[in-house]
Design an enzyme around this catalytic site. Structure first.
Site, PDB file in Angstrom:
ATOM      1  N   ASP A   1      45.631  42.755  31.321  1.00 15.05           N
ATOM      2  CA  ASP A   1      46.120  43.895  30.540  1.00 15.05           C
ATOM      3  C   ASP A   1      45.033  44.971  30.455  1.00 15.05           C
ATOM      4  O   ASP A   1      43.982  44.752  29.865  1.00 15.05           O
ATOM      5  CB  ASP A   1      46.518  43.412  29.148  1.00 15.05           C
TER       6      ASP A   1
ATOM      7  N   HIS B   1      36.670  37.529  50.953  1.00 11.14           N
ATOM      8  CA  HIS B   1      36.815  36.129  50.554  1.00 11.14           C
ATOM      9  C   HIS B   1      35.484  35.376  50.556  1.00 11.14           C
ATOM     10  O   HIS B   1      35.340  34.347  49.886  1.00 11.14           O
ATOM     11  CB  HIS B   1      37.811  35.430  51.490  1.00 11.14           C
TER      12      HIS B   1
END
Length: 453
Positions: free
Chosen positions: A378, A162
């Site tokens: 995708d 993070h």
């Protein structure tokens, strides 16, 4: 509960390095990056069904090669954190690489059913526990696991450090991976480091109060939170629930956003379930993206942490006994505070307090990743059937996710983690609230709050 045995067999982890030589340099982090609260790792996950046109292609090979190409542009991720003056982290761009795990599952994707929703029921299977991969200093900054399923589908799970990126920055990285997987020569959006843009001013100039970082003084942590036996549930809010909530609000609140409505319901139910002292100060904290804010000048492609967490405070008794409209107004006010100057003041405040922590039992922190876009990544197999957060946070930190129900409607999925007794009270409080609202809406029938083990 799943009525079948779900096993995953991982291969030996490997390090994936950039596909081409990259600069060896030390990069500074921003003040927002270097917060104590962000010194952790967080996983995102995407579930993909098989696709006839991709039959015979190996997603592991495609994603492994795309990862190496992506690291050429995002080469700091292939480095390691080091510690500089004043305990400040920096990135040593060593090109040592990120951890990659290839794995195979014993079942097909469809057998998982709706358990693909967060919170993940089998995190240890889809994100391998690789020794030495989950620390801070000197450890890999990312772990990628691709798990093939018997049907030809696969799961891509990525655990990010993070300190380097927030969810939007991570999405930018994963989107570049998907572009490389489909043959793109360069990313559609080039990454930008420029962490100095969100670094504290000199001299420091704190112009606002920041209750989100206030420490509790006399308050005692409620005994209900001492139970370490935690359970996870997910709650779904679709068009029917949102319509009922809106219909029961004063006219001036009918245009309230879905986020504000759900957050207000959860905050009040959560506060009642924990049973705080009536005089305790409780806070609603909404994570707000500051990209695009005037005067902050964050360029397209910036992939560092660009989130602040403005808060509003209420006495626990007032929140629990007031109408829902009271909680909604506080949620709205919290988010409205996120002006450019408030953002700058936040950064300077963090610098004055030497990395204050956001997390506290009295804070209800909400992050909405439902529109981030992990459900639209995708790699050639189409969009994932679920893409987003893997866990959904802790008992006071909640991450919203997006899903479509069987009717094709957009649904907000809210994963919760709470001690057993608190979870039972929370479910009761939320069910009573929503059922009352549904009864008051003549065109709608009462429903039960959908939740899953």
């Amino acid at each position: 509960m799943m009525a079948f045995t779900f096993m995953v067999t991982p291969k030996e982890p490997e390090l994936i390095v950039p596909a081409q030589p990259t600069p060896h340099e030390i990069k500074a982090l921003s003040t927002l990056d270097d917060q104590e609260t962000l010194r952790c790792h967080y996983p995102m996950i995407m579930f993909y069904k098989s696709k006839p046109s991709m039959e015979g292609l190996n997603p592991v090979k495609i994603i492994r090669e795309a990862l190496a190409k992506t690291l050429v542009y995002y080469y700091p991720y292939a480095g390691r954190l080091i510690e500089g003056p004043d305990n400040k982290f920096m990135v040593d761009c060593t090109a040592e690489g990120v951890v990659f795990v290839e794995a195979d599952a014993s079942v097909s994707i469809v057998q998982l059913g709706d358990t693909v929703q967060p919170p993940c029921r089998y995190p240890e299977l889809l994100v391998s526990d690789v020794p030495g991969s989950d620390g801070m200093l000197g450890c890999p900054l990312m772990l990628v696991q691709v798990t093939r399923f018997k049907c030809g589908g696969f799961v891509l799970a990525i655990r990010f450090n993070h300190v380097i990126s927030d969810a939007l920055g991570s999405l930018q990285f994963v989107t570049t991976m998907s572009e490389m997987a489909k043959g793109a020569p360069t990313p559609s959006i080039l990454p930008v480091w420029k962490r100095e843009l969100l670094t504290a001013r000199h001299p420091l100039h704190v112009t606002h109060t920041h209750p989100e970082y206030e420490e509790e003084g006399k308050s005692i942590i409620p005994s209900s939170l001492n139970d370490k036996n935690l359970v996870r549930r997910s709650f779904s809010f679709g068009p029917k629930e949102i319509k009922a909530i809106r219909k029961n609000l004063p006219a001036e609140l009918h245009s309230t956003s879905r986020f504000d409505l759900i957050t207000a319901c959860l905050w009040r139910s959560h506060t009642r379930a924990i049973q705080f002292d009536p005089d305790d100060d409780v806070r609603i904290m909404c994570m707000v993206n500051v990209r695009g804010k005037n005067c902050l000048d964050l360029p397209s492609g910036y992939y560092g942490n660009a989130i602040i967490c403005p808060a509003k405070v209420s006495k626990a008794k007032i929140l629990c006994e007031s109408p829902l409209s009271y909680a909604i107004k506080l949620v709205k006010e919290a988010r409205r505070q996120a002006t450019p100057e408030y953002s700058r003041s936040t950064i300077d405040f963090i610098a004055t307090k030497e990395r204050p922590k956001l997390t506290s039992p009295w804070n209800f922190i909400v992050s909405d990743t439902s529109k981030v876009g992990f459900d639209e990544v995708d790699f050639g197999w189409g969009n994932p059937i679920y893409g987003g957060t893997m866990y959904g946070g802790t008992f006071h930190y909640i991450v919203y996710a997006h899903q479509r129900n069987q009717k094709g409607e957009d649904v907000m999925v809210v994963p919760m983690t709470l001690p057993v007794a608190v979870m039972e009270r929370f479910e009761d409080e939320l069910r009573i609230l929503l059922c009352d609202l549904m009864k008051n809406s003549s065109s709608l029938s009462p429903i039960m709050v959908p939740s899953k083990l």
